[in-house]
Design a protein around this motif. Structure first.
Motif, PDB file in Angstrom:
ATOM      1  N   ILE A 197       0.800  -1.218   0.000  1.00  0.00           N
ATOM      2  CA  ILE A 197       0.000   0.000   0.000  1.00  0.00           C
ATOM      3  C   ILE A 197       0.841   1.280   0.000  1.00  0.00           C
ATOM      4  O   ILE A 197       0.555   2.212  -0.763  1.00  0.00           O
ATOM      5  CB  ILE A 197      -1.034  -0.027   1.140  1.00  0.00           C
ATOM      6  CG1 ILE A 197      -2.102  -1.080   0.809  1.00  0.00           C
ATOM      7  CG2 ILE A 197      -1.679   1.343   1.343  1.00  0.00           C
ATOM      8  CD1 ILE A 197      -3.151  -1.293   1.874  1.00  0.00           C
ATOM      9  N   PRO A 198       1.916   1.387   0.801  1.00  0.00           N
ATOM     10  CA  PRO A 198       2.742   2.605   0.699  1.00  0.00           C
ATOM     11  C   PRO A 198       3.354   2.800  -0.697  1.00  0.00           C
ATOM     12  O   PRO A 198       3.539   3.942  -1.135  1.00  0.00           O
ATOM     13  CB  PRO A 198       3.821   2.380   1.757  1.00  0.00           C
ATOM     14  CG  PRO A 198       3.152   1.493   2.766  1.00  0.00           C
ATOM     15  CD  PRO A 198       2.333   0.549   1.950  1.00  0.00           C
ATOM     16  N   ILE A 218       1.813   1.742  -3.525  1.00  0.00           N
ATOM     17  CA  ILE A 218       0.660   2.157  -4.329  1.00  0.00           C
ATOM     18  C   ILE A 218       0.348   3.638  -4.110  1.00  0.00           C
ATOM     19  O   ILE A 218       0.045   4.377  -5.054  1.00  0.00           O
ATOM     20  CB  ILE A 218      -0.575   1.287  -3.978  1.00  0.00           C
ATOM     21  CG1 ILE A 218      -0.343  -0.164  -4.407  1.00  0.00           C
ATOM     22  CG2 ILE A 218      -1.845   1.845  -4.625  1.00  0.00           C
ATOM     23  CD1 ILE A 218      -1.399  -1.145  -3.898  1.00  0.00           C
ATOM     24  N   GLU A 219       0.448   4.076  -2.856  1.00  0.00           N
ATOM     25  CA  GLU A 219       0.115   5.446  -2.476  1.00  0.00           C
ATOM     26  C   GLU A 219       1.257   6.426  -2.729  1.00  0.00           C
ATOM     27  O   GLU A 219       1.093   7.639  -2.561  1.00  0.00           O
ATOM     28  CB  GLU A 219      -0.248   5.494  -0.987  1.00  0.00           C
ATOM     29  CG  GLU A 219      -1.540   4.785  -0.647  1.00  0.00           C
ATOM     30  CD  GLU A 219      -2.754   5.584  -1.090  1.00  0.00           C
ATOM     31  OE1 GLU A 219      -3.230   6.422  -0.314  1.00  0.00           O
ATOM     32  OE2 GLU A 219      -3.208   5.373  -2.241  1.00  0.00           O
ATOM     33  N   LYS A 258       3.991   6.644  -0.997  1.00  0.00           N
ATOM     34  CA  LYS A 258       4.687   6.978   0.249  1.00  0.00           C
ATOM     35  C   LYS A 258       6.137   6.497   0.197  1.00  0.00           C
ATOM     36  O   LYS A 258       7.020   7.073   0.836  1.00  0.00           O
ATOM     37  CB  LYS A 258       3.989   6.326   1.447  1.00  0.00           C
ATOM     38  CG  LYS A 258       2.508   6.650   1.597  1.00  0.00           C
ATOM     39  CD  LYS A 258       2.283   8.064   2.059  1.00  0.00           C
ATOM     40  CE  LYS A 258       0.804   8.325   2.327  1.00  0.00           C
ATOM     41  NZ  LYS A 258       0.557   9.709   2.736  1.00  0.00           N
ATOM     42  N   SER A 266       8.502  -0.235   2.198  1.00  0.00           N
ATOM     43  CA  SER A 266       7.057  -0.075   2.162  1.00  0.00           C
ATOM     44  C   SER A 266       6.403  -0.899   3.268  1.00  0.00           C
ATOM     45  O   SER A 266       5.479  -0.437   3.949  1.00  0.00           O
ATOM     46  CB  SER A 266       6.523  -0.504   0.784  1.00  0.00           C
ATOM     47  OG  SER A 266       5.133  -0.336   0.695  1.00  0.00           O
ATOM     48  N   GLU A 312      -3.595   4.231   9.060  1.00  0.00           N
ATOM     49  CA  GLU A 312      -3.636   4.835   7.723  1.00  0.00           C
ATOM     50  C   GLU A 312      -3.761   3.752   6.650  1.00  0.00           C
ATOM     51  O   GLU A 312      -4.558   3.891   5.703  1.00  0.00           O
ATOM     52  CB  GLU A 312      -2.336   5.631   7.529  1.00  0.00           C
ATOM     53  CG  GLU A 312      -2.097   6.165   6.158  1.00  0.00           C
ATOM     54  CD  GLU A 312      -0.675   6.726   6.008  1.00  0.00           C
ATOM     55  OE1 GLU A 312      -0.168   6.685   4.877  1.00  0.00           O
ATOM     56  OE2 GLU A 312      -0.090   7.179   7.014  1.00  0.00           O
ATOM     57  N   ILE A 313      -3.001   2.677   6.815  1.00  0.00           N
ATOM     58  CA  ILE A 313      -2.962   1.599   5.822  1.00  0.00           C
ATOM     59  C   ILE A 313      -4.293   0.846   5.776  1.00  0.00           C
ATOM     60  O   ILE A 313      -4.785   0.486   4.697  1.00  0.00           O
ATOM     61  CB  ILE A 313      -1.801   0.631   6.140  1.00  0.00           C
ATOM     62  CG1 ILE A 313      -0.452   1.345   6.002  1.00  0.00           C
ATOM     63  CG2 ILE A 313      -1.862  -0.615   5.264  1.00  0.00           C
ATOM     64  CD1 ILE A 313      -0.198   1.985   4.650  1.00  0.00           C
ATOM     65  N   LYS A 373      -6.999   2.445   3.536  1.00  0.00           N
ATOM     66  CA  LYS A 373      -6.760   2.228   2.105  1.00  0.00           C
ATOM     67  C   LYS A 373      -6.974   0.766   1.742  1.00  0.00           C
ATOM     68  O   LYS A 373      -7.509   0.447   0.674  1.00  0.00           O
ATOM     69  CB  LYS A 373      -5.335   2.669   1.745  1.00  0.00           C
ATOM     70  CG  LYS A 373      -5.018   2.574   0.253  1.00  0.00           C
ATOM     71  CD  LYS A 373      -5.919   3.487  -0.579  1.00  0.00           C
ATOM     72  CE  LYS A 373      -5.606   3.402  -2.062  1.00  0.00           C
ATOM     73  NZ  LYS A 373      -6.488   4.254  -2.873  1.00  0.00           N
TER      74      LYS A 373
END
Length: 288
Positions: free
Chosen positions: A19-20, A22-23, A25, A212, A222-223, A226
Motif C-alpha cells: 500500500i505505501p 501504491i500510495e 509513500k 514499504s 492509515e494503511i 486504504k
C-alpha cells in the motif's frame, strides 16, 4: 527508467506491504511502478505462469513451475509458525479425517498451497470443488462442497458467523504439517520478482518493498483505511476494518519469520512434495 508491472493480491494480509508503494509513500529510485490488483490467489498463479506481471504474490506451491522465471523475496514469504492461520478444515457437520476421503473438498484452485498441503497431508477426497473467491467459498460450504480448507481464516470465520453458519473444525493443515515437518515453518504465499528485469533491478524493488512493509507496519491505521477501499473495489464487498486489522496482524507475524527459518520451511515443503510426486522438484531455490 524501468517499468515494473506489480500485481498485489486483494487479500488484506498480503496487500498491506504494497500500500505505501501504491500510495507513493515509498518510491524506488529509477523505477516506475504500474499496479494491477489481482482478485484471487488462483488468478495470481495463472498470471505468473504466463509472466503477465513482474511482481506478484503467488502460492508457495506455484514456485516449482516458475522457478526459472522468478526470484523469491526471502523476507516476503508468508510462513505459518503457529496455529493462528494454520488453514483449518471446516465443515457444516461433524466429520473425521477418515470421512474426508468421501467428501467434496472446496479449495481456491489447483495450484494453491492449500490444495497442495491437502494432497500431501490427507490425500483422498471424493470430489474437488474449485471456488476462487473467499466469500463464494463460504456460501458454497454445505451446498457445493462438504469441507473447506480455510486459507483466509479470520475473514472466513467472521463471515460465517455473520451468515449464521455454524461450522465444525475437523483439523488444520498446521497440525498435520507439524507431524511430518517437525518445527519447520509452513510456507503459504510468497512475493516473487521477474528475472527478466535483471538481478540488480529485482534487488532494488526488494529494497523498496521492504521499506514499504516497514512503513505500513508503523502506520497501520492509515494503511487499514486504504486496504478496506482496495478490498471493496476488488471484491465488491464491504469488509469491516476490524477484520482487516486482525488479518493484517496475523500476516505481520507470518511475514516476519527469520530468513533462516523461512528457507528451512520452503526446503522442507519442496522436498516432501517432490518426494511424493505432488510438485516438480525445485532445482534452485533462488532467493534474493
Amino acid at each position: 527508467m524501468v517499468t515494473i508491472k506489480v500485481g498485489p493480491l486483494a487479500d488484506s494480509g498480503d496487500l498491506y506491504p504494497f500500500i505505501p508503494l501504491i500510495e507513493g509513500k515509498v518510491k524506488p529510485e529509477g523505477i516506475n511502478l504500474e499496479f494491477e490488483v489481482i482478485t484471487t490467489v488462483q488468478d495470481t498463479n495463472e498470471k505468473v505462469l504466463k509472466k503477465d506481471v513482474d511482481v506478484a504474490v503467488p502460492s508457495a506451491a506455484m514456485y516449482p513451475y516458475i522457478q526459472q522465471d522468478y526470484y523469491v523475496i526471502g523476507e516476503a514469504v508468508a510462513s505459518a509458525i503457529d496455529g493462528i492461520t494454520g488453514m483449518p478444515i471446516l465443515s457444516t457437520s461433524p466429520l473425521t479425517l477418515e470421512d474426508l476421503k468421501n467428501s467434496r473438498v472446496i479449495v481456491h484452485g489447483h495450484n494453491t498451497t492449500a490444495y497442495t498441503l491437502y494432497k500431501l497431508l490427507i490425500g483422498k477426497y471424493r470430489k474437488l470443488v474449485i471456488i476462487k473467491k473467499v466469500l463464494d467459498e463460504i456460501k458454497g460450504l454445505g451446498k457445493e462442497g462438504d469441507v473447506l480448507v480455510a486459507v483466509h481464516e479470520l475473514k472466513m470465520m467472521y463471515a460465517l458467523e455473520k451468515l449464521g453458519i455454524k461450522v465444525h473444525r475437523i483439523a488444520s493443515m498446521w497440525e498435520l504439517w507439524k507431524q511430518v515437518a517437525g518445527n519447520a515453518p509452513m510456507p503459504m504465499g510468497m512475493v516473487v520478482v521477474n528475472k527478466d528485469l535483471g538481478k540488480d533491478i529485482a534487488i532494488k524493488f526488494k529494497e523498496a518493498y521492504l521499506k514499504s512493509k516497514v512503513y505500513a507496519e508503523k502506520h497501520l491505521d492509515e494503511i487499514i483505511k486504504k486496504d478496506a477501499e482496495i478490498m471493496r473495489e476488488a471484491h465488491n464487498e464491504n469488509i469491516e476494518e476490524e477484520i482487516i486489522r486482525k488479518t493484517i496482524w496475523a500476516d505481520i507475524q507470518e511475514y516476519n519469520v527469520p530468513l533462516a527459518d523461512v528457507k528451512r520451511g520452503l526446503e522442507t515443503f519442496y522436498k516432501l512434495t517432490a518426494e511424493r510426486g505432488i510438485l516438480p522438484k525445485v532445482i534452485n531455490l533462488d532467493i534474493i
